[in-house]
Design an enzyme around this catalytic site. Sequence first.
Site, mmCIF file in Angstrom:
data_model
loop_
_atom_site.group_PDB
_atom_site.id
_atom_site.type_symbol
_atom_site.label_atom_id
_atom_site.label_comp_id
_atom_site.label_asym_id
_atom_site.label_seq_id
_atom_site.Cartn_x
_atom_site.Cartn_y
_atom_site.Cartn_z
ATOM 1 N N CYS A 170 -50.754 -18.945 -22.853
ATOM 2 C CA CYS A 170 -51.764 -18.451 -21.900
ATOM 3 C C CYS A 170 -53.231 -18.189 -22.592
ATOM 4 O O CYS A 170 -53.105 -18.482 -24.001
ATOM 5 C CB CYS A 170 -51.332 -16.919 -21.245
ATOM 6 S SG CYS A 170 -51.384 -15.541 -22.356
ATOM 7 N N HIS A 203 -54.412 -6.339 -21.617
ATOM 8 C CA HIS A 203 -54.509 -6.523 -23.023
ATOM 9 C C HIS A 203 -55.996 -6.765 -23.651
ATOM 10 O O HIS A 203 -56.422 -7.575 -22.826
ATOM 11 C CB HIS A 203 -53.360 -7.477 -23.592
ATOM 12 C CG HIS A 203 -53.268 -8.879 -22.849
ATOM 13 N ND1 HIS A 203 -52.519 -8.790 -21.610
ATOM 14 C CD2 HIS A 203 -53.627 -9.961 -23.153
ATOM 15 C CE1 HIS A 203 -52.572 -10.135 -21.343
ATOM 16 N NE2 HIS A 203 -53.243 -10.709 -21.957
#
Length: 643
Positions: free
Chosen positions: A184, A67
Site C-alpha cells: 500500500c 496511520h
Amino acid sequence: MKITDLLHKESIALGVAVESKDEAFDKLITLMDASGNLTDKEEYKKGIYAREEQSPTAIGAGISIPHSKNSAVKAPGLASMTVPAGVDCDALDGEVSNLFFMIAAPAEGSDVHLEVLSRLSMLLMDEDFRNQLLAAKDKDEYLKIIDAKEKEKFPDEAGEEEKVPVKAEDNTKAGYRILAVTACPTGIAHTFMAAEALETTGDKMGYRLKAETNGSGGAKNVLTREEIANCDGIIVAADKKVDMARFDGKPVLQVKVADGIHKPEELIQTIVDGKAPVYHHSGEGAASSDEAEESTGRKIYKDLMNGVSHMLPFVIGGGILIAIAFILDDYSIDPSNFGKNTPLAAFFKTVGDQAFGFMLPILAGYIAMSIADRPGLAVGFVGGALASTGMTFAHPEGAVSPGFLGALFAGFVAGYLVLGLKKLADKILPDSLEGIKPMLIYPVAGILLIGVIMCIVNPFIAMINTGLNSFLASLNGSSKLLLGAILGGMMAIDMGGPFNKAAYVFGTAAIASGNYDIMAAVMIGGMAPPLGIAVSSLIFKNKFSKKDRESAPVNVIMGLSFITEGAIPFAAADPLHVIPSCMIGSAVAGALSMMFGCELMAPHGGIWVIAVISNRFGYIAALAIGVVVTAVLLGLLKKKVEE
C-alpha cells in the site's frame, strides 16, 4: 517487541460515543498525544488526514486503522478505541467502524516497530479476536486479550511455558502453489492485512500461499526464484509499483490492495482455475490503482516533479560548490577566468560544473522514466543532454542551448515516444522477441528518434529561451519589483506545493541562464513565512496557543535554512489568516531583494550562503522587513486564543 509495548492504558478508550469520523480521529489523536509519542499534535493530525486522502483507512469489518509516518512522532506508538454504536469512516465495505487502532510511526530511524504493527494488522483479520476486544470490560482485559492472541499467533517468540503446539500437518507441506505480493502507499497497515487475509484464506481452501509484504521497512518474506518458478500463479495486490520483472511468463493477477483484504477467496480461485493472464514484462511495475483515475494535469505534474526531485541534488550540490569557488577566487588575476584563477577555486568550480552539468539530462531522464518506466530513462537522458548542447543538423557539435525549456520538452517527448514504441512493438513483434524489447529495441529506436526530434526543435526552443532570458535581463524598475513580488508570494502560497515548486524551479533555471537576482527573490520569499510566524508568536502571544508558542522557535532555524515547510502546521490550522499574511510578507521581501539588486548564485542554503549573495546587507534588510510585515499582519488578523 510486542504490540503491548506500543499500546498503553493512557492511549486506550473503551465504549466511546462519537458522531463523526473527524470526532473519532480527534479523540484518537488526543489519546496518542497523551501517550507522549508526539512532538507536534497538529502536524501529526495533518499527516493522518494526508494519508486519509489517498484512500480510506477504514478497511471494513468494523476496523479502522488511521496511520501516519510523520516527523512529529518521536517514538512509535498505538492508540486504540472502541465505539459500540459505530461511526461512518468511509469504509471500503460501506459499514460503520467500531474498532479503531491509530498508528504513529517516526519519519526516520529504526523500523523495528513496523514488525509489531504488521502483527496487529494480521490479528485483526480474526473475527473472534475483534469480538473479544469489543466486549472487553476494562483496559487491563483489553491488553490481556491482545497479549494472549499475539502469543497464540506467534508461538516461536513466546517463552517455553507459553508456546502453543504447532499442528503436525503444518510441517509436512512442501512448496507454495500460490504466491502473493502486497503493498500500500505507506506500507504500514493494509500491506500486512492483505498478506494475512490471503495466507489465512489459502489455508482454509487447502492451498499453501506465501505473501511477500512491501512495507515501509522494505520487502519482507521475499519470494525466491525457485518458488516463483514452481508456483501456479501470483497475486499482486498493490497500490504502488512493485518489482514485476521476476514474474515474466507466469500467470499474474494484479489488483488493488483492498481486494487482497476483502476478496482473497475470489483471487485465489482465479489463480487455481487458470484464469489469470500471463504476465510479459516490458519494464513497468504494477500500476497504482489511483493512476488510471487521476487527471491529466495531475499526471503531468507528478511526472515533472519526478524529474525535478531527482535534478535538485545536482543543482544544489553543484551550485553551492560553484558559489564557493567564486568566494575563494581572486577576480583581479583574470576577470575572464573568474572562478578558476587559483588552484583551490578551480577545484571547486570544476567539481561544481560537472554536477551542475547533469541538471538537464537528469531532469529529462526522470520525467521520461516517470512516464514510461525504466525504458524511458536512457531516451530521456539523451534528449536532455542534446538540449544541453543545443545540437542541430547544421551544427552537430552543438549550438545555442534551449536550456531548461528544451529539457522539459525532451523529457515528456521521450516518455511518450517510448510508450508509443511499446505499443507498436506489442502489435508487430512476436512474443518470442519479448526479451529483447527493453534491451535493444526501445533504447536504440528511442535514442535515434529523440536525437532526430531534438535536432529539429532545438533551434526553435532556443529562440524562445533566449527571448525569455533577454526579457528578464531587460526588466528594471517597477517591472523587476513586480517579478520579485510575484515569485516571493508564490513561495508562500502552498509552502512546498505546486506554486512553491514552480517558483523554485524558475529560480534554478534562471541561475543556469545567468540571471542570479531571480533566485535571490525566490529564496527570500521562502525564508520569510517561518521566520515571520516565529517573530509574531513572540510579540503577539495572545494570538497563539501555548503549544504553538513552544514550537514556533524551531521555525527560526527552518526559516534561516530556507525550509518554508516549517510554516505549514500554522497555515493548516488557520489558513484564512496565516497564508495571506505570509504571502504579503514574502512578496514584500522578494520585491525589496530585486530593488536592492541582490543576486544569489547558490540555489539553496538560506542564511548559511550569505557570503555568496551580492549586497548581503541589503538582502538581510529585505528579509527583516518581509518578516516584520508577516509578523504584524499575523498579529492583526489572527484571533485571540482562549487557553
